[in-house]
Design a protein around this motif. Sequence first.
Motif, mmCIF file in Angstrom:
data_model
loop_
_atom_site.group_PDB
_atom_site.id
_atom_site.type_symbol
_atom_site.label_atom_id
_atom_site.label_comp_id
_atom_site.label_asym_id
_atom_site.label_seq_id
_atom_site.Cartn_x
_atom_site.Cartn_y
_atom_site.Cartn_z
ATOM 1 N N MET A 108 -2.199 -42.870 31.308
ATOM 2 C CA MET A 108 -1.916 -41.435 31.232
ATOM 3 C C MET A 108 -0.520 -41.183 30.684
ATOM 4 S SD MET A 108 -3.720 -39.268 34.245
ATOM 5 C CE MET A 108 -2.794 -39.895 35.627
ATOM 6 N N ALA A 109 0.416 -42.061 31.025
ATOM 7 C CA ALA A 109 1.781 -41.901 30.513
ATOM 8 C C ALA A 109 1.786 -42.008 28.984
ATOM 9 C CB ALA A 109 2.704 -42.936 31.127
ATOM 10 N N PHE A 110 1.001 -42.928 28.458
ATOM 11 C CA PHE A 110 0.918 -43.051 26.995
ATOM 12 C C PHE A 110 0.365 -41.765 26.387
ATOM 13 C CE2 PHE A 110 0.337 -47.878 27.582
ATOM 14 C CZ PHE A 110 1.691 -48.103 27.444
ATOM 15 N N GLY A 111 -0.673 -41.253 27.006
ATOM 16 C CA GLY A 111 -1.252 -39.998 26.518
ATOM 17 C C GLY A 111 -0.231 -38.879 26.580
ATOM 18 N N ALA A 112 0.535 -38.861 27.660
ATOM 19 C CA ALA A 112 1.567 -37.838 27.822
ATOM 20 C C ALA A 112 2.598 -37.957 26.706
ATOM 21 C CB ALA A 112 2.236 -37.998 29.182
ATOM 22 N N MET A 113 3.023 -39.162 26.431
ATOM 23 C CA MET A 113 4.011 -39.359 25.371
ATOM 24 C C MET A 113 3.470 -38.867 24.030
ATOM 25 S SD MET A 113 6.363 -42.639 26.002
ATOM 26 C CE MET A 113 5.253 -43.992 25.681
ATOM 27 N N ALA A 114 2.222 -39.180 23.780
ATOM 28 C CA ALA A 114 1.636 -38.753 22.510
ATOM 29 C C ALA A 114 1.663 -37.238 22.401
ATOM 30 C CB ALA A 114 0.210 -39.281 22.390
ATOM 31 N N ALA A 115 1.338 -36.550 23.481
ATOM 32 C CA ALA A 115 1.314 -35.083 23.457
ATOM 33 C C ALA A 115 2.711 -34.531 23.199
ATOM 34 C CB ALA A 115 0.770 -34.559 24.780
ATOM 35 N N VAL A 116 3.693 -35.116 23.847
ATOM 36 C CA VAL A 116 5.077 -34.660 23.670
ATOM 37 C C VAL A 116 5.501 -34.847 22.214
ATOM 38 C CG1 VAL A 116 7.478 -35.169 24.265
ATOM 39 C CG2 VAL A 116 5.733 -35.106 26.060
ATOM 40 N N GLN A 117 5.189 -36.010 21.699
ATOM 41 C CA GLN A 117 5.618 -36.323 20.337
ATOM 42 C C GLN A 117 4.903 -35.477 19.296
ATOM 43 O OE1 GLN A 117 4.912 -40.468 21.085
ATOM 44 N NE2 GLN A 117 7.076 -40.977 20.999
ATOM 45 N N GLU A 118 3.662 -35.141 19.606
ATOM 46 C CA GLU A 118 2.932 -34.272 18.677
ATOM 47 C C GLU A 118 3.623 -32.933 18.489
ATOM 48 O OE1 GLU A 118 -1.021 -33.742 20.090
ATOM 49 O OE2 GLU A 118 -1.521 -35.838 19.643
ATOM 50 N N GLN A 119 4.287 -32.486 19.536
ATOM 51 C CA GLN A 119 4.968 -31.194 19.450
ATOM 52 C C GLN A 119 6.357 -31.343 18.842
ATOM 53 O OE1 GLN A 119 4.237 -28.225 21.975
ATOM 54 N NE2 GLN A 119 2.286 -29.027 22.704
ATOM 55 N N GLY A 120 6.628 -32.520 18.343
ATOM 56 C CA GLY A 120 7.922 -32.723 17.708
ATOM 57 C C GLY A 120 9.054 -32.879 18.693
ATOM 58 N N LEU A 121 8.732 -33.100 19.948
ATOM 59 C CA LEU A 121 9.781 -33.263 20.952
ATOM 60 C C LEU A 121 10.130 -34.735 21.113
ATOM 61 C CD1 LEU A 121 8.371 -30.736 23.567
ATOM 62 C CD2 LEU A 121 10.345 -30.400 22.067
ATOM 63 N N GLN A 122 11.325 -34.950 21.598
ATOM 64 C CA GLN A 122 11.851 -36.294 21.723
ATOM 65 C C GLN A 122 11.585 -36.845 23.126
ATOM 66 O OE1 GLN A 122 13.323 -37.166 18.897
ATOM 67 N NE2 GLN A 122 13.623 -39.303 19.532
ATOM 68 N N ILE A 123 10.940 -38.019 23.176
ATOM 69 C CA ILE A 123 10.736 -38.656 24.480
ATOM 70 C C ILE A 123 12.061 -39.242 24.968
ATOM 71 C CG2 ILE A 123 9.671 -40.605 25.681
ATOM 72 C CD1 ILE A 123 7.589 -38.693 25.101
ATOM 73 N N GLY A 124 12.371 -39.017 26.221
ATOM 74 C CA GLY A 124 13.616 -39.546 26.767
ATOM 75 C C GLY A 124 14.763 -38.569 26.574
#
Lengths: 339, 339
Positions: free
Chosen positions: A253-269
């Motif tokens: 689920m964390a991977f899926g979450a990261m993908a969603a964040v990145q899709e919106q152009g947001l920076q993980i971390g």
Amino acid sequence: MPPRLKEIAEVLDLSVTTVSRALAGYPDVAEKTRQRVVSKAQEMGYVPNVAAQHLQRQKAYAIGFIIPTFGPRFSDPFFSELMAGIGNEAGRQGYDLLISTVPPGPKEIEAYRLQTYSHRVDGMIVVRTRHNDPRIAFLVKNGFPFVAFGSCDEDLDFPFVDVDGEDGTRQAVEHLVKLGHRRIAYLSGPKELTFSTHRLRGFLNTMREKGMPVRDEWVLEGKLTESSGHDLVGKLLDSDPRPTAVIAANDLMAFGAMAAVQEQGLQIGGDVSVAGFDDIPLAAYSHPALTTVHQPIYQIATMVTNMLIRLLNGEPLEERVRWIKPRLVVRKSTGRPVS
Amino acid sequence: MPPRLKEIAEVLDLSVTTVSRALAGYPDVAEKTRQRVVSKAQEMGYVPNVAAQHLQRQKAYAIGFIIPTFGPRFSDPFFSELMAGIGNEAGRQGYDLLISTVPPGPKEIEAYRLQTYSHRVDGMIVVRTRHNDPRIAFLVKNGFPFVAFGSCDEDLDFPFVDVDGEDGTRQAVEHLVKLGHRRIAYLSGPKELTFSTHRLRGFLNTMREKGMPVRDEWVLEGKLTESSGHDLVGKLLDSDPRPTAVIAANDLMAFGAMAAVQEQGLQIGGDVSVAGFDDIPLAAYSHPALTTVHQPIYQIATMVTNMLIRLLNGEPLEERVRWIKPRLVVRKSTGRPVS
DNA sequence: TTGAAAGCGCTAACAA
DNA sequence: TTGTTAGCGCTTTCAA
């Protein structure tokens, strides 16, 4: 095909009984006879017929493991590692591993009934325990040997190994709070799973203790898959203000979450930090590498199998219940909040 | 515990034979008797003792699957999906699945010998076929039923399903060439695996046909793990000029490759494109999402299992050999080369 | 130290 | 339509 005891006996002009006893290493066989038998058996490539042994000994030398699968596209590194651990340890101790894949539901107990009542296996391993788990109720009621990976909140006495999910999640929350996060969302696993409750409790308790606000809309229930993590977080990001961190109940689920964040152009971390639970091998190689709570799946699998086999051999268990302390592995997916 | 035939017979004042035949649905049992037996058996929770059935019928109703594991930290989504497919299909058809985990090597054949000679299983499934595969040689020699996922370049006649890896890799190369790449590196799997050779051949042939230069130092052999993909590509990036694209023989290595590229601050899909093979579920959720060659693992597993069970039932196989065409799934990890 | 005989729970040929 | 008998391949008393 391979010879039967009878043929070895005929060749050596002995009785089947003697051959059997020689092979089993009984002391009441003349040493010389024993050697003759053993070497001839070896030479002829003798392998006992397990069905016959099984019928006679009333023991299958096999353990059962019913994997609670969900969809057909079942692909969870957690389970492959678990299975490797169980399989290796069982094999090492001369036990076979019988695997079935049955989704949770009405057919599940039927599967347990068949495996146990048919004497197919001597004991079972149960994973992903649930609240009021029908599998555990069934096995306990029938006095069938089993060991679980996962505890049960109900008052049932059975041997298990579990990871302290409350503590693991606490570590994750504390890590994020220390980094300065206040708006933290949580992606839970299905509520019926015991570990989901524990991990969620770790989240809620720690948030409260730290004086952090918990918004109900930010505590979501997912299915432990990438896609569910992705979809849940996709919506979460629309809230204003949005969370600066997301803790997921497992790595997928964390991977899926990261993908969603990145899709919106947001920076993980930066914009959004993400943490998981499990520490599957891929966690070290995602981009960015995932901060996650490590649990030693392979060792747990080995331990559970070992406990079960001790049980089957009539040996006592040093500890009927074992709690493993997980530890947080900090990588790149968590950092100071930007906003 | 559950009743045996004898007890049912006593309760109904019938012979064991009649009960057995009634339960098996033989037509030479009075309809009324049949019903009495069936309902009483149901009521008493009868489940046949498989060891006895097995011994009598000389058939285990079980198939064996020996997973060629490597390290203890074995965690490959490819295998969990494969197992789900095999397990579900076998279960659906009333067969048990017996799993062992044995690393390739001398003990492997011993494991095959034990499973087959002991009559533990009726047939086997072999995956990740190798050149001069000792497992296949053994099974063919002994006339033991099996179906493989993977072909063999040697001239052996056995039933298998395989994916056209040459064609899959060709698609990946053509895709990259079309994007404008000329400097393409290749991460092969272990040379002894048949599919490695096929995929590598697809790479080399297509490169040649397209008039692309192939540099030997850019064709590397990895272990199909994230870490090996990572380490290999880490070195690759030091070369000057460096490759603008990397094709990996599986997704796990592709993930490792992406991690290595990103660690150097380079952009995936821009500075360096990466493509994989398998299309495991995670491929859609990596960052960026992985361009990869899709093979329908679950269906293949189902197909292989089905073929094996037909064989075991003495039914003819429509096709002894099946080649599956894979297809490239283009995602975000490949793009036009920057330099 | 070895062998004869019984039996694990089931199926199947044969007889009644 | 049902029951008797034998036997699958092995282990384990018990007797020799």
